[in-house]
Scaffold this active site. Structure first.
Site, PDB file in Angstrom:
ATOM      1  N   MET A  14      77.979  85.567  95.290  1.00  0.00           N
ATOM      2  CA  MET A  14      78.344  85.008  93.994  1.00  0.00           C
ATOM      3  C   MET A  14      78.681  86.193  93.108  1.00  0.00           C
ATOM      4  SD  MET A  14      75.954  82.885  91.340  1.00  0.00           S
ATOM      5  CE  MET A  14      76.300  81.178  91.705  1.00  0.00           C
ATOM      6  N   CYS A  15      79.977  86.302  92.763  1.00  0.00           N
ATOM      7  CA  CYS A  15      80.371  87.485  91.985  1.00  0.00           C
ATOM      8  C   CYS A  15      81.396  87.067  90.954  1.00  0.00           C
ATOM      9  CB  CYS A  15      80.943  88.562  92.901  1.00  0.00           C
ATOM     10  SG  CYS A  15      81.432  90.036  91.998  1.00  0.00           S
ATOM     11  N   LEU A  16      80.938  86.707  89.808  1.00  0.00           N
ATOM     12  CA  LEU A  16      81.853  86.348  88.728  1.00  0.00           C
ATOM     13  C   LEU A  16      81.151  86.610  87.403  1.00  0.00           C
ATOM     14  CD1 LEU A  16      82.033  82.508  88.226  1.00  0.00           C
ATOM     15  CD2 LEU A  16      80.287  83.614  89.588  1.00  0.00           C
ATOM     16  N   ARG A  66      80.362  90.697  87.567  1.00  0.00           N
ATOM     17  CA  ARG A  66      81.463  91.561  87.976  1.00  0.00           C
ATOM     18  C   ARG A  66      81.299  92.932  87.353  1.00  0.00           C
ATOM     19  NH1 ARG A  66      86.854  87.983  87.660  1.00  0.00           N
ATOM     20  NH2 ARG A  66      87.666  90.028  87.104  1.00  0.00           N
TER      21      ARG A  66
END
Lengths: 156, 459
Positions: A90-92, A96
């Site tokens: 999960m990378c947002l 980030r």
């Protein structure tokens, strides 16, 4: 600030374990390494993930807090913002590296992840197909998500 | 896929590519803050760029002699200003001011609170800044202690090349700048093109990898540089037409010094003028070192430096050996006159007949001159100087020639070496006060040189 970074992690860990965000439990995978946290997150009630128990890995880079933590779902989850692969990353948003702010705290990161389970962000999706379904066929999306909860996220 | 054209990428593929692009981090290399380089390197770098750049970079070294590269990792503008701030403090060389900066920055706690930054998160970053300030204050040498700014420069340079130290400092400056903007909304919101101040700070100031923008530079100048008395000038090296870089300046009210950055689209480096780079001359001993003007006759009898085996240097007029023990010869006497710089043996001989040379006007009331102790240099010279100051009108201090008639009227010294013969101490030299041109006497020449004589006669 290598020592300072360590100090901060320990401080945050004791905060989070002492007063964990709703529906989460935090512990170290290995007591001797404060950089890898194991998160147990209950699916929020108001989401299709309700009833599921998700295991996440929170990895703090050695540059923490100047680089964001890395969040991986070890339990498979049907979600537009979690990669449907063996990483489950999960990378947002705040996770980030170009949006990460060093003053951000890890409890905020956990709350952010939990809120994404309640309200996915299809416009910044890693799984475009799931995002499309979420937008156009919410019922179908919820159905699959619930099936995956039964299949992968039952009580272990 | 049998056709020559690839099908348009599917949603998944697009998403995957998007993910790759999101995760892409350009590889940044080089030190966080580089060594000082001549700015002609920038000209060389752009020698094959388009003409606008060539013209502008050619003009650059005329104004700025040196530059220092900062790593372009999204923090370069912040880093450049922070580094230059420390460098300016070091160059300024005032310990007290550095300590005052710690106090001043700590006093911003109220705007941090007002902007909603929890102190327990900020204090780790703030401590990095305060810690380096304290170390800087310690490393700044006291004003009269030899070479300043060498150690302190190395200290700052190392700290800013330490990943986590500089990251902490930059983070705190971001927090401080953000808090400043959030507490001065009216000053900044007109420049945000409708964006909310809090959104802007969250998007462009606080994220660690976000490059500084004009609003951020302005706020950082206001909160960090301006109260410290540091002006800021930023030449923009961009493609706008013109022969010279466009200049943006931020002026402190009472400027102590100026910090200079070089902006190239998306990147900041640090610039220096020649006067920023030059070490301040801090060698008081050599400046006020004794120069034995007019005292050459004594050198033949006073070779205090003989032990060094450098006697022969005394033979050269105008050349003196600066004593390491000079504090002994001038530091304690309190007389700035060159006379007092003479080695003790000479001074003794100089002060033997002070009164006859220049009778003090006050002598009618004073005890006879004989009572003036001539064995004590300090006391003996005092009346001389007093009388001198009354008698003279010019701006010059008394010279040995005025005080000691025997020196002035003594026979001209005999020189034996070629160096002395060619110097102005020789009466044959036109600069000598007793200059006497050598006269050509044909007779003498005819006597000594028959050949030349014969030739001349032949004409």
């Amino acid at each position: 600030m290598a020592a300072g970074g360590h100090k901060r992690i320990v401080k945050e860990l004791s905060e989070v374990t002492g007063d964990p965000p709703a529906g989460t439990k935090v512990r170290l995978v290995d007591e001797s390494d404060v950089h890898i946290w194991e998160i147990l997150m209950d699916g929020p009630e108001q989401s299709p993930y309700s009833g599921g128990h998700f295991k996440l890995l929170l990895t703090l880079p050695k540059e923490y807090p100047f680089k964001p933590p890395v969040l991986n779902f070890q339990t498979k989850i049907y979600h537009p913002n979690v990669s449907n692969d063996d990483k489950g990353s999960m990378c947002l948003g705040m996770l980030r590296s170009d949006e990460w702010k060093p003053p951000n705290k890890l409890s905020a990161v956990l709350n952010y992840a939990r809120n994404l389970l309640i309200e996915p962000n299809p416009d910044d999706a890693v799984e475009g197909g799931i995002a499309e379904q979420y937008k156009s066929d919410r019922r179908g999306f919820e159905k699959t998500a619930k099936e995956w909860v039964k299949k992968y996220a039952g009580k272990s | 896929m049998t056709t020559g054209y690839a099908p348009p990428p599917s949603e998944e593929e697009l998403a995957y590519l998007q993910k790759l692009s999101n995760e892409y981090e350009p590889e940044v290399t080089g030190p966080l803050v580089g060594e000082l380089q001549p700015s002609t390197n920038i000209t060389t770098e752009y020698a094959r760029a388009d003409p606008v750049y060539i013209k502008k970079t050619e003009a650059l070294p005329h104004k700025y002699s040196n530059y220092r590269a900062c790593r372009g990792d999204g923090n370069c503008g912040w880093r450049a200003i922070a580094f230059a701030y420390f460098e300016a403090l070091a160059r300024n060389g005032d310990k007290t001011k550095v300590h005052a900066e710690v106090t001043r920055l700590k006093s911003f706690q109220n705007i941090l609170d007002a902007a909603g930054f929890p102190s327990e998160v900020c204090e780790d970053f703030a401590e990095e800044l305060y810690d380096l300030l304290r170390k800087t204050a310690v490393a700044i040498p006291p004003p009269d202690n030899g070479n300043p700014a060498t150690d302190v420069k190395a200290l700052v340079f190392e700290a800013f090349n330490d990943e986590s130290t500089q990251a902490g400092i930059i983070t705190f400056l971001r927090i401080l700048t953000s808090a400043w903007i959030k507490t001065h909304i009216d000053n900044y919101s007109p420049f945000l093109m409708g964006e909310d101040v809090f959104t802007y700070c969250g998007r462009a100031i606080e994220p660690f990898r976000h490059e500084i923008e004009n609003v951020g530079i302005n706020a950082l100048f206001e909160v960090l540089l301006k109260p410290a008395g540091f002006s800021l000038e930023i030449p923009y090296l961009d493609r706008t037409p013109g022969d010279e870089v466009n200049m943006y300046t931020f002026n402190a009210e009472y400027p102590i010094t100026t910090i200079r950055l070089l902006y190239r689209p998306g990147h900041y480096d640090i610039l220096y003028k020649i006067e920023d780079v030059q070490q301040p001359v801090h060698t008081p001993h050599s400046i006020s070192a004794p120069v034995y003007i007019g005292s050459f006759p004594h050198h033949t009898q006073d070779h205090t430096n003989g032990a060094r085996g450098l006697d022969y240097l005394h033979m050269i007029p105008g050349v003196t050996l600066v004593d390491d023990i000079s504090p002994y010869s001038y530091g304690d006497s309190g007389f700035p006159s060159p006379i007092s710089t003479h080695p003790p043996a000479m001074q003794q001989s100089l002060s033997v007949h002070p009164i006859p040379a220049h009778p003090a006007p006050a002598s009618a009331y004073a005890p006879p001159p004989l009572q003036i102790p001539t064995h004590s240099l300090g006391v003996a010279r005092l009346p001389i100087q007093a009388s001198q100051s009354q008698a003279r009108t010019g701006p010059f201090r008394p010279s040995i020639w005025e005080l000691e008639p025997s020196v002035a009227s003594g026979p001209p010294p005999q020189f034996t070496t070629s160096i002395f013969r060619n110097s102005h101490y020789n009466t044959a030299h036109f600069l000598n006060p007793d200059f006497e041109p050598e006269q050509w006497s044909p007779d003498a020449e005819y006597v000594t040189s028959n050949n030349s004589g014969r030739r001349r006669n032949g004409h």
